[in-house]
Scaffold this active site. Structure first.
Site, mmCIF file in Angstrom:
data_model
loop_
_atom_site.group_PDB
_atom_site.id
_atom_site.type_symbol
_atom_site.label_atom_id
_atom_site.label_comp_id
_atom_site.label_asym_id
_atom_site.label_seq_id
_atom_site.Cartn_x
_atom_site.Cartn_y
_atom_site.Cartn_z
ATOM 1 N N ARG A 1 -41.143 -17.382 24.670
ATOM 2 C CA ARG A 1 -40.465 -16.286 25.377
ATOM 3 C C ARG A 1 -39.445 -16.814 26.374
ATOM 4 O O ARG A 1 -38.985 -16.097 27.255
ATOM 5 C CB ARG A 1 -41.491 -15.376 26.058
ATOM 6 C CG ARG A 1 -42.578 -14.942 25.084
ATOM 7 C CD ARG A 1 -43.130 -13.569 25.351
ATOM 8 N NE ARG A 1 -44.064 -13.210 24.293
ATOM 9 C CZ ARG A 1 -43.723 -12.528 23.206
ATOM 10 N NH1 ARG A 1 -42.487 -12.093 23.046
ATOM 11 N NH2 ARG A 1 -44.623 -12.258 22.279
ATOM 12 N N HIS B 1 -41.919 -22.683 14.492
ATOM 13 C CA HIS B 1 -41.357 -21.355 14.782
ATOM 14 C C HIS B 1 -40.401 -21.450 15.962
ATOM 15 O O HIS B 1 -40.761 -21.973 17.011
ATOM 16 C CB HIS B 1 -42.500 -20.382 15.093
ATOM 17 C CG HIS B 1 -42.136 -18.931 14.944
ATOM 18 N ND1 HIS B 1 -41.059 -18.373 15.590
ATOM 19 C CD2 HIS B 1 -42.706 -17.931 14.234
ATOM 20 C CE1 HIS B 1 -40.986 -17.082 15.265
ATOM 21 N NE2 HIS B 1 -41.973 -16.786 14.441
ATOM 22 N N TYR C 1 -38.735 -16.653 20.286
ATOM 23 C CA TYR C 1 -38.392 -15.232 20.048
ATOM 24 C C TYR C 1 -37.103 -14.854 20.763
ATOM 25 O O TYR C 1 -36.392 -13.939 20.359
ATOM 26 C CB TYR C 1 -39.508 -14.313 20.579
ATOM 27 C CG TYR C 1 -40.828 -14.448 19.872
ATOM 28 C CD1 TYR C 1 -40.910 -14.419 18.481
ATOM 29 C CD2 TYR C 1 -42.010 -14.574 20.603
ATOM 30 C CE1 TYR C 1 -42.127 -14.522 17.838
ATOM 31 C CE2 TYR C 1 -43.240 -14.682 19.960
ATOM 32 C CZ TYR C 1 -43.295 -14.655 18.586
ATOM 33 O OH TYR C 1 -44.496 -14.755 17.950
ATOM 34 N N HIS D 1 -36.670 -15.916 13.649
ATOM 35 C CA HIS D 1 -36.281 -14.522 13.444
ATOM 36 C C HIS D 1 -34.755 -14.464 13.399
ATOM 37 O O HIS D 1 -34.115 -14.925 14.353
ATOM 38 C CB HIS D 1 -36.805 -13.649 14.573
ATOM 39 C CG HIS D 1 -38.309 -13.608 14.644
ATOM 40 N ND1 HIS D 1 -39.000 -12.837 15.542
ATOM 41 C CD2 HIS D 1 -39.261 -14.239 13.913
ATOM 42 C CE1 HIS D 1 -40.298 -12.997 15.367
ATOM 43 N NE2 HIS D 1 -40.484 -13.858 14.390
ATOM 44 N N GLU E 1 -37.113 -15.520 8.632
ATOM 45 C CA GLU E 1 -38.331 -14.719 8.506
ATOM 46 C C GLU E 1 -37.991 -13.280 8.128
ATOM 47 O O GLU E 1 -37.049 -12.693 8.671
ATOM 48 C CB GLU E 1 -39.125 -14.751 9.822
ATOM 49 C CG GLU E 1 -40.430 -13.967 9.736
ATOM 50 C CD GLU E 1 -41.396 -14.262 10.873
ATOM 51 O OE1 GLU E 1 -41.184 -15.240 11.623
ATOM 52 O OE2 GLU E 1 -42.367 -13.494 11.001
ATOM 53 N N ASP F 1 -43.359 -12.631 5.847
ATOM 54 C CA ASP F 1 -44.427 -12.193 6.749
ATOM 55 C C ASP F 1 -45.024 -10.902 6.187
ATOM 56 O O ASP F 1 -44.326 -9.887 6.055
ATOM 57 C CB ASP F 1 -43.839 -11.976 8.157
ATOM 58 C CG ASP F 1 -44.891 -11.621 9.193
ATOM 59 O OD1 ASP F 1 -45.686 -10.681 8.944
ATOM 60 O OD2 ASP F 1 -44.922 -12.267 10.250
ATOM 61 N N HIS G 1 -44.812 -7.791 8.418
ATOM 62 C CA HIS G 1 -43.425 -7.337 8.568
ATOM 63 C C HIS G 1 -42.916 -6.616 7.319
ATOM 64 O O HIS G 1 -42.281 -5.564 7.435
ATOM 65 C CB HIS G 1 -42.493 -8.519 8.886
ATOM 66 C CG HIS G 1 -42.782 -9.180 10.195
ATOM 67 N ND1 HIS G 1 -42.117 -10.301 10.619
ATOM 68 C CD2 HIS G 1 -43.668 -8.861 11.172
ATOM 69 C CE1 HIS G 1 -42.584 -10.652 11.817
ATOM 70 N NE2 HIS G 1 -43.524 -9.804 12.171
ATOM 71 N N HIS H 1 -46.309 -15.864 6.271
ATOM 72 C CA HIS H 1 -47.115 -15.543 7.446
ATOM 73 C C HIS H 1 -48.116 -14.497 6.992
ATOM 74 O O HIS H 1 -47.714 -13.427 6.519
ATOM 75 C CB HIS H 1 -46.251 -14.967 8.569
ATOM 76 C CG HIS H 1 -45.425 -15.987 9.291
ATOM 77 N ND1 HIS H 1 -44.416 -15.651 10.158
ATOM 78 C CD2 HIS H 1 -45.482 -17.347 9.284
ATOM 79 C CE1 HIS H 1 -43.881 -16.770 10.648
ATOM 80 N NE2 HIS H 1 -44.499 -17.795 10.130
ATOM 81 N N ASP I 1 -44.172 -3.554 13.422
ATOM 82 C CA ASP I 1 -44.482 -4.970 13.707
ATOM 83 C C ASP I 1 -45.588 -5.141 14.750
ATOM 84 O O ASP I 1 -45.334 -5.611 15.851
ATOM 85 C CB ASP I 1 -43.210 -5.721 14.124
ATOM 86 C CG ASP I 1 -43.453 -7.224 14.302
ATOM 87 O OD1 ASP I 1 -44.591 -7.692 14.050
ATOM 88 O OD2 ASP I 1 -42.512 -7.919 14.698
ATOM 89 N N HIS J 1 -49.297 -6.994 14.599
ATOM 90 C CA HIS J 1 -50.207 -7.750 13.733
ATOM 91 C C HIS J 1 -51.665 -7.358 13.972
ATOM 92 O O HIS J 1 -52.050 -7.084 15.094
ATOM 93 C CB HIS J 1 -50.073 -9.254 13.986
ATOM 94 C CG HIS J 1 -48.690 -9.767 13.757
ATOM 95 N ND1 HIS J 1 -48.385 -11.101 13.802
ATOM 96 C CD2 HIS J 1 -47.518 -9.138 13.479
ATOM 97 C CE1 HIS J 1 -47.096 -11.272 13.557
ATOM 98 N NE2 HIS J 1 -46.543 -10.089 13.376
ATOM 99 N N GLU K 1 -50.986 -15.416 11.903
ATOM 100 C CA GLU K 1 -50.432 -15.078 13.235
ATOM 101 C C GLU K 1 -51.145 -13.838 13.742
ATOM 102 O O GLU K 1 -50.526 -12.912 14.250
ATOM 103 C CB GLU K 1 -48.936 -14.763 13.127
ATOM 104 C CG GLU K 1 -48.076 -15.861 12.581
ATOM 105 C CD GLU K 1 -46.618 -15.429 12.485
ATOM 106 O OE1 GLU K 1 -46.345 -14.398 11.845
ATOM 107 O OE2 GLU K 1 -45.776 -16.123 13.063
HETATM 108 ZN ZN ZN Z 1 -44.516 -9.965 13.844
HETATM 109 FE FE FE Z 2 -44.339 -13.836 11.418
HETATM 110 FE FE FE Z 3 -42.215 -14.754 13.570
#
Ligand code: ZN
Ligand code: FE
Ligand code: FE
Length: 275
Positions: free
Chosen positions: A37, A67, A70, A107, A142, A175, A178, A210, A223, A225, A255
């Site tokens: 983040r 990864h 974000y 992303h 992704e 994913d 997603h 994912h 989105d 999870h 995830e």
């Molecule tokens: Zn997600």
């Molecule tokens: Fe993911």
């Molecule tokens: Fe991701």
């Protein structure tokens, strides 16, 4: 045996992640290349990286799926912020060279009102620049849920980025939460969705998955999870994914909302579905 793993904390270093993965029954894993983040990256440690590379080979791990942060939005509207995101991507790919041959997933970004085409153009430019030095890494776009102005909610958008970059070093990480939230029905028609992916993008570009269940209904574009088997995808969907011949060699990364013991149990659960 499938390559199954989860997100691990990178704070103790690369070799520590390999050891942790082994302990919880994983033979691949994901980790954030920097604060997910923020943008702060860890100090590089070539000795630790070399030890991790040796251990990965010794233990027969599948590809790792790093990864990106974000916060790295390669298609944000502000040119300075966009340039900063591109610098972060370039630095991440340079750092990934310490773990040669692994995957780096991120992303694609949110176009925040500029439109999909402008967004795709920004992302492709950044990727071209970051891939220029030819580091030994494959970059994965992704698949996204299509929340807000997110790019990557449609296979066509990923294909447009891949075509604009024009490099063999770009693939896709699928994913499951997603794409289901995004309107691809892998619960009732996994084969159909994979055929659609093949038609639009090409299955040779599909490099990793994912594995996440979803807290929301089909095509919700949300989105969120959920743990495996406890959401709208359900356990049978994951049984079909784990055993699908077209997905056999792909690293599958959890995830889900878990700490290590939860991940260990989910990896065991997924392995029990094999065969
Ligand atoms: Zn997600
Ligand atoms: Fe993911
Ligand atoms: Fe991701």
């Amino acid at each position: 045996m499938r390559y199954i793993g989860c997100h691990l904390s990178a704070s103790a270093g690369n070799l520590a992640m390999v050891r942790t993965a082994e302990k919880i029954g994983a033979n691949t894993f994901a980790f954030f290349t920097r604060n997910p983040r923020g943008s702060k990256a860890k100090k590089e440690d070539p000795v630790d990286a070399a030890a991790a590379v040796a251990a990965l080979g010794e233990k027969g791990f599948g590809h790792l799926v790093a990864h990106g942060a974000y916060t790295m939005n390669l298609c944000t509207a502000d040119p300075d912020a966009r340039a900063f995101a591109c610098d972060v991507l370039c630095d991440d790919l340079r750092r990934m060279a310490a773990l040669p041959g692994q995957y780096y997933n991120f992303h694609p970004g949110s176009h925040v009102g500029q439109g999909v085409e402008a967004g795709i153009d920004h992302i492709a430019r950044a990727l071209k620049k970051a891939l220029e030095p030819g580091y030994p890494v494959t970059v994965l776009l992704e698949t996204m849920a299509g929340k807000g102005s997110e790019i990557g909610g449609r296979f066509e958008e990923l294909k447009a980025i891949i075509d604009a970059v024009g490099s063999d070093s770009v693939g896709v990480c699928l994913d499951t939460c997603h794409i289901y939230d995004g309107g691809y029905d892998i619960v009732s028609d996994l084969d159909g969705v994979l055929a659609e992916f093949d038609r639009v993008v090409g299955l040779d570009r599909l490099k990793a998955l994912h594995l996440n269940d979803s807290k929301n209904a089909f095509a919700s574009h949300k989105d969120r999870h959920e743990c495996i088997g406890q959401g709208s995808l359900g356990l049978e969907t994951f049984r079909a994914i784990i055993n699908h011949p077209l997905l056999a060699d792909k690293p599958m990364i959890l995830e889900t909302p878990n700490e290590l013991p939860g991940y260990q149990a989910e990896i065991a659960l997924l392995r029990s579905l094999e065969g």
